[in-house]
Structure formats: C-alpha cells, structure tokens
Design a protein around this motif. Structure first.
Motif, short mmCIF file in Angstrom:
data_model
loop_
_atom_site.label_atom_id
_atom_site.label_comp_id
_atom_site.label_asym_id
_atom_site.label_seq_id
_atom_site.Cartn_x
_atom_site.Cartn_y
_atom_site.Cartn_z
N LEU A 6 44.72 49.50 44.19
CA LEU A 6 43.63 48.66 43.67
C LEU A 6 42.25 49.23 44.05
N SER A 7 42.22 50.14 45.01
CA SER A 7 40.93 50.71 45.42
C SER A 7 40.64 52.05 44.73
N LEU A 8 41.57 52.53 43.89
CA LEU A 8 41.45 53.90 43.36
C LEU A 8 40.21 54.11 42.49
N LEU A 9 39.76 53.08 41.81
CA LEU A 9 38.64 53.27 40.88
C LEU A 9 37.30 52.98 41.55
N LYS A 16 32.80 41.09 41.54
CA LYS A 16 32.34 41.92 42.66
C LYS A 16 31.96 43.30 42.12
N LEU A 17 30.84 43.82 42.58
CA LEU A 17 30.48 45.21 42.28
C LEU A 17 31.08 46.10 43.35
N THR A 18 31.67 47.22 42.94
CA THR A 18 32.21 48.17 43.91
C THR A 18 31.54 49.53 43.70
N GLY A 19 31.77 50.43 44.62
CA GLY A 19 31.37 51.83 44.42
C GLY A 19 29.97 52.13 44.89
N PRO A 20 29.55 53.40 44.69
CA PRO A 20 28.30 53.88 45.28
C PRO A 20 27.04 53.15 44.84
N GLY A 58 43.79 34.73 41.95
CA GLY A 58 42.71 34.34 42.86
C GLY A 58 41.75 35.47 43.16
N ALA A 59 42.13 36.70 42.82
CA ALA A 59 41.28 37.85 43.16
C ALA A 59 40.10 37.92 42.20
N PRO A 60 38.87 38.11 42.72
CA PRO A 60 37.74 38.21 41.80
C PRO A 60 37.83 39.50 40.98
N PRO A 61 37.51 39.44 39.70
CA PRO A 61 37.43 40.68 38.93
C PRO A 61 36.31 41.55 39.48
N ARG A 62 36.44 42.85 39.26
CA ARG A 62 35.47 43.80 39.81
C ARG A 62 34.82 44.64 38.72
N LYS A 63 33.59 45.07 39.00
CA LYS A 63 32.91 46.05 38.14
C LYS A 63 32.76 47.31 38.97
N HIS A 64 33.32 48.42 38.45
CA HIS A 64 33.39 49.67 39.23
C HIS A 64 32.21 50.58 38.89
N THR A 65 31.24 50.64 39.79
CA THR A 65 30.06 51.47 39.50
C THR A 65 30.39 52.96 39.52
N ALA A 66 31.46 53.35 40.20
CA ALA A 66 31.80 54.78 40.27
C ALA A 66 32.17 55.33 38.89
#
Ligand code: FEO
Ligand code: CA
Ligand code: CA
Length: 704
Positions: free
Chosen positions: A427-430, A252-256, A365-373
């Motif tokens: 888990l949402s800090l980044l 999953k991609l996160t961030g702005p 089970g949680a998808p790994p994330r890529k943090h765009t921030a």
C-alpha cells in the motif's frame, strides 16, 4: 411507445469542439469547453539538454536477488499478483509481468453494426443488463432516489452520476462476490434536475447533490447463478459499500509534495489533507487489490482565477484554469456552497486536485489517498505492472491536446503475499519513486510524414523513445524546480525537458501477457492547424479526428528501462479511408472505430477499446481486437451504447465470462433536459448513466 419516448429529441447532436464529434453539451459539462481555448501547452519543447541527459541513468536493471525471490516463481498467471485472485476469478488488474504469448485464435462474436439506436446493442448469443444506475442505493439506509428532492446528504449514499472507470476487486475467499469500484467523473445539471434553468438558479441542496454526485462508488456485487451476470449484493451486511464524494470525503496527501507550501490552504494549513476528488476519469486495479483513479479536468470547478498574481496565473494557465474572468464558461459556481472553490480567496485549493487517487475498497475505513509522487496533470488514469525487478511501474496519460505520456517507477518492490505486513508494504508503493515523461522520435524521414496519415516507405509509423527522468524521491532533475515543484506543476516540468506533444493521451494499459503497453490517443483537432505542432510519426495526421493506438515495447522487456520502441498498431477511422491502418489486416473485414479512449485486456490478451465521441456519426462503442499474430488488427465492434452516450470502463473479468462497461452521459445532446430527454435509456423515462454487464448466454468466454 411511452409518452416520454415520443418526446425524444430528434437531434443527432450539436457538434462541439472535439474534432466536431462531441456534442457541445458534453464539451461544456465534461471538460469546461477546453477545446474552445488554445491548448494549454504553448511550449516550444527544445531538444534534450545536457541536464536531461545527465538524468537519464538507467535504473532497475540489476535484479535484486533477495527481493526478487519474493515475486518470482510465484506463478506466471495473468492475475497472479492480485492477492485474492487465486480464490476469485474476477480479478483483472495489474500484475507481475512474466510474458506469455497471446493465445492464438479469432474473436468469435459477430460484430455489431454501427447504429444510432437509443439502446445498448450487443452481438447475437449475448445478454446484457444494468448493474447500477445513477441514484441507486449504495450505502445501507440510502433514501430512495427522488428526482425532485436531491440533496448532498441523499446523493452521498447513492450511486453517483456519469460513471467512467469500472474495476472489479475480488473478495478474499469468495468466488461469486466481488467489489465493483466506479468513478463518477462529472455532472450534467441540465439532465439531473427537472426544470433546470441555469446554474445560478440551482438551490444549495441541488449544488451539494451535484458535488456529491462526483467521486467514486464501492458496491458489493454477486454473480447471478453460474452465469456472467452480476447484480448488487443484497440480504447481508454490506460492510464494504461506500461513497467517496467531492463534497465531504477526506483524502490524505502522500509523497514528496505533501505538506509543501503550494498545497497548504486555510482549511489545511499543514497541506496533508484534502476534501474530495474531482473529475475522476479512468483508472486501474493494482496487484494488491486497490483502485487507482485519475483526477482529470479539475480546472473547470474553480472560480476567481482572474484575481491571483501573475506567477500563479502562468501556472494556472498551463492547467487550463481560467485567469481572465471570474467565472469560466459554463462554471458550476460551487463557491456558492463551498468558499474553497474561489481561487481569489484560496488560490492553493486548485493545487490539491489533478492527482492519482488510490482507494482501498477492502478496507472501507482507510482514507483514500492522493499520491503526489505520481505527478499532477489532467490524469486520465494509471495502470500498474510489476517489473521483473519487483518495482511497480505505473503508466499514465495527460488527456489534453499536445500533452504528454508519463511513467512512475516505485522506489520499493512489490511483495507477493496476502500477509497483513506485506499488504501494508504494498500500500506504500506509490508514495515514493521516480517520475518520467516520454520523448519519442520516428524512424522514417520527416518528409515522409505528410500529415495525411499516409504510411511512410517502411510501412509503419514507428520509432524510438526515451523516458526522461523528472524527479526521483526528493531530488529534482529539472533545473529551477524543486521536487515539490516538479510534482505539483508536472506539465511545466515536461515542457522544460522537451517531452513529446501527443494527441490527447488517454488510458494507458500494459498487457500482462506480452508486457507491451498500449495508449489511446483519442484525437487532436488542432494538430497541424495554425501555429500548432504539425504531424509527426507518432501523431501522423493533421486535424486528427479519429485518434490512434500507441504501442510501447520497453527496452529488453524491462518496465523500469529508460528506452523503448514504439509503433502505431491501429490508426482509427473508417476502414475504407486511406488514412486508417489496422495492423496490416484486411480492412474490408474490420469495424469502423473513432476516438479510442479506454483500453483493457481479456485473459487471452485481446485488446478491448472503448470510444468517446465517434466522429463517424454513429454511437460510441466497445471494440476488441487480437493485438499479436495473424489476427492482429481484426477489430470488431462488441457493443454500442445509447444516443449521446460515451463508452467507458471496460473491465473484462479474468474468467472471461463478463464484460463490465460504463454507459456515460446517455442523452447528452444540446437542448435535452429531464423533461425532454434525448435518450430514455435505461428505464424508458429519462436518461441515466449506468454500469452494465454483458455475458455470453452459453457461459463461454466473451472474446475468443
Ligand atoms: Fe475523461 Fe480523458 O476522458
Ligand atoms: Ca517508420
Ligand atoms: Ca476517458
């Protein structure tokens, strides 16, 4: 002597490009011959302009009393921030910073002499063993490894190739079980497939096996007796064991920048999911028990860069993506099995790599994330510390000649609690925060920095620095770039604000004892060569072959500060050479070291350094040194890795009983193959990358 060992290549190596130290085969496979090309940073880096000054407001100085109460007063122990640390003595990740002095005392082990042995060499009184090697089963039901029948499906259940970062995550409530999390940075098809002729001749199964050999592994491990030895856990449901691959794992991609136009592709028109992760180099363990992993030389996996428009080429060039030919030199041509690697058809696919990845090993089970921030560059890794204010601060290097140092400050604050709601918050800090890039200046006259490494008159390479704000949440501080632009093309943003060109910033790690930050500048063969930037006080040697350690002290010890001071505690190389410096310690008593890459700390606060590409002609190794007090700079070699290998990891458990080290690319010497190996480590047949653990036979602490 086995038949195979008789066939060992007699070569010491075929010099590649990295200051002449790395073998040409490593240059080809690891970074796509990056050093053959001009360094991608061609910026002139003007001095700070008004717009930049306007963006340099100090943040996070005022302590927010309510939230701070959650993180203060919860014990200043080194590992207190790790949720399960109290129960398990193996956590050694980032933590809440409450400075305590480094413990006095010397390192007690006997230094290992430089050598060229095809073996792991350790000090007397220590033992070492392989924990996991390439091809070992990871996921329950994994097929037995077969050299001749590798497929994407089999490799997706087995330990991947070329282990790099190593993290150990405690299992809640368990003293003698933990999760080993490992990066698999890249593949070397010459050494993986018997009868290898060329990338073109590989079968689809073999290509898919190579793609699946990239990524990460999560493996439950257990302590052997009461020793410092660990081995893969057996005999029960291995519910955490997992492979994350470049082949099929959804991120999953996160961030702005998530969902922005540059991240949308035919396969993902919304721009929120990515298949796979590439070239995962170093990383870090967070206080909330996750692992961060840096996507580094992702550029080399794409073809068709010559077919994109001129504006896209400019961006690609800054990231080292070949735009003058369909195939980069040494291309793996993965477009033969997955069309997305063809930029002529899918130009945005490359933008979906180059991020910091976060994996939650405790929640398979949680998808790994890529943090765009956290920005997009050739991320070496990221290491986190919790600032006094409770904000989480991640330090990051962009591993390329003349690229930059960065830090990320979270918008939200860390909550120290094991409660599910608190972990969800952490888990949402980044996913949101402020990204900064470093600009540094020296305090000695420029004329005293002559490029030879000679110390200036004040006796120190040192000075000041500022963290220049690039983007905060959805607000950009770089003229002409949106927040999504800054995050996706972070190198261009760094160019625009005049960031300081460094000598390949690799691993960056805060000391949880002192709060000081240590960054490895591995080398820079081009420093001061031709039209390239000349030596400066922070990068004081031209044609820098051996690298140095860069120490940062944040203003008032506040990790959210925008000003800092810096110094070079270690300038690497042969201690007998005039251009080396070991914190002022008697150089006749220290081990030679070249090309520092990964850094770590033990619980006493000693700095551990692993090397990549020893330009002194002997094998790479792992070193340790006190970094405060009378013993500062008394660097000693702790182990050496086999021929052709690089030393990665390292990870010292917080009980100081175990040192985990990744032995990457053993036998990677030009001309070697499976049939004609340059190394037969670890099993006596052919070379296999593997993670090892080293411990003291008497059960004592590994350092002091
Ligand atoms: Fe993958 Fe920067 O070494
Ligand atoms: Ca100075
Ligand atoms: Ca590295």
């Amino acid at each position: 002597m086995s038949d195979l060992s008789r066939r060992l290549l007699p070569l010491l190596g075929n010099p590649g490009h990295s200051g002449g130290a790395r073998d040409a085969m490593t240059c080809l496979y690891r970074c796509g011959n990056a050093c053959d090309h001009p360094a991608p940073n061609s910026s002139a880096n003007p001095y700070l302009g008004d717009i930049v000054s306007a963006g340099m407001s100090r943040r996070g100085v005022v302590q927010a009393s309510a939230a701070s109460a959650l993180v203060l007063g919860l014990g200043g122990s080194l590992v207190s921030a790790s949720p399960a640390a109290a129960a398990t003595p193996v956590a050694h990740g980032g933590g809440h910073h409450k400075p305590v002095p480094q413990k006095a005392g010397k390192l007690t082990f006997q230094a290992v002499a430089p050598n060229t042995a095809d073996a792991v060499t350790i000090p007397p009184g220590y033992q070492t063993s392989v924990v996991l090697r390439w091809g070992d089963p990871v996921v329950p039901g994994a097929p037995k490894f077969s050299l001749t029948q590798q497929t994407g499906a089999s490799q997706s259940k087995q330990f991947g190739y070329n282990n790099d970062f190593v993290g150990v995550i405690p299992l809640p409530g368990e003293k003698n079980r933990a999760l080993l999390v490992v990066n698999h940075e890249y593949t070397n098809e010459d050494l993986m497939f018997p009868g290898f002729v060329s990338q073109d001749a590989l079968t689809s199964d073999q290509i898919e096996a190579a793609i699946a050999a990239h990524g990460l592994s999560v493996v439950e491990i257990e302590r052997v007796g009461r020793t410092g030895q660990w081995k893969p856990a057996k005999g029960h449901r291995l519910r955490y064991n997992k492979r994350i691959t470049a082949l099929s794992t959804e991120f999953k991609l996160t961030g702005p920048a998530a969902g922005s136009a540059a991240l949308r592709t035919a396969a993902d028109p919304r721009g929120y999911t990515v298949i796979g992760t590439l070239n995962n180099c170093a990383g870090g363990v967070t206080p909330w028990g996750t692992v961060l992993s840096g996507e580094e030389n992702f550029n080399q996996y794409f073809v068709g860069g010559d077919a994109v428009d001129a504006a896209t080429k400019t961006k690609f060039n800054r990231y080292g993506i070949t735009t003058t030919a369909r195939y980069p030199s040494g291309s793996r041509k993965w477009d033969r099995v997955q069309e997305r690697f063809d930029l002529a058809k899918h130009p945005n696919e490359a933008n979906r790599f180059g991020w910091i990845v976060e994996v939650d090993p405790l929640n398979p089970g949680a998808p790994p994330r890529k943090h765009t921030a956290m920005g997009r560059f050739k991320h070496e890794g990221a290491n986190v510390i919790v600032a006094r204010s409770g904000h989480v601060v991640a330090y990051m290097g962009d591993d390329e000649r003349f690229d930059y140092l960065y830090k990320f400050v979270s918008e939200k604050k860390y909550i120290k609690s094991d409660a599910p709601w608190a972990r969800k918050h952490n888990l949402s800090l980044l996913e949101s925060g402020t990204l900064y890039v470093a600009k540094v200046t020296g305090d000695s006259p420029a004329a005293e920095i002559d490029g030879t490494g000679k110390l200036p008159k004040d006796g120190r390479f040192d000075g000041k620095g500022v963290w220049i704000k690039l983007v905060s949440g959805n607000r950009s501080f770089v003229p002409g770039m949106t927040a999504a632009d800054v995050l996706t093309y972070t190198r261009l943003a760094g160019d625009a604000v005049g960031a300081t060109k460094m000598d390949r910033p690799e691993d960056v790690q805060p000391s949880l004892r002192t709060g000081k930050i240590y960054a490895a500048m591995t080398n820079n063969s081009n420093r001061g060569v031709g039209a390239n930037a000349p030596a400066d006080e922070a990068n004081p040697r031209n044609a820098n072959k051996h690298g140095h350690i860069f120490e940062i002290v944040e203003d008032c010890g506040d990790h959210t500060a925008t000003k800092f001071t810096w110094s070079l505690p270690i300038v690497c190389g042969d201690p007998a050479a005039a251009d080396t410096y070991f914190g002022g310690y008697d150089k006749s008593a220290v081990s030679p070291i070249s090309c520092p890459d990964n850094v770590a700390f033990d619980s006493a606060g000693n700095l551990w350094i692993s090397t990549d590409g020893n330009a002194l002609g002997t094998n790479d190794g792992l070193f340790a040194t006190p970094i405060e007090g009378k013993e500062k700079g008394h660097l000693k070699q702790f182990l050496t890795v086999p021929k052709g290998a690089e030393t990665c990891g390292p990870f010292i458990t917080s009980d100081d009983k175990s040192v985990f080290t990744a032995v990457q690319h053993p036998g990677e010497i030009t001309g070697a193959s499976v049939e004609k190996p340059a190394s037969v480590w670890p099993d006596g047949d052919y070379a296999k990358p593997a993670v090892i653990v080293t411990w003291r036979t008497d059960g004592g602490p590994v350092g002091s």
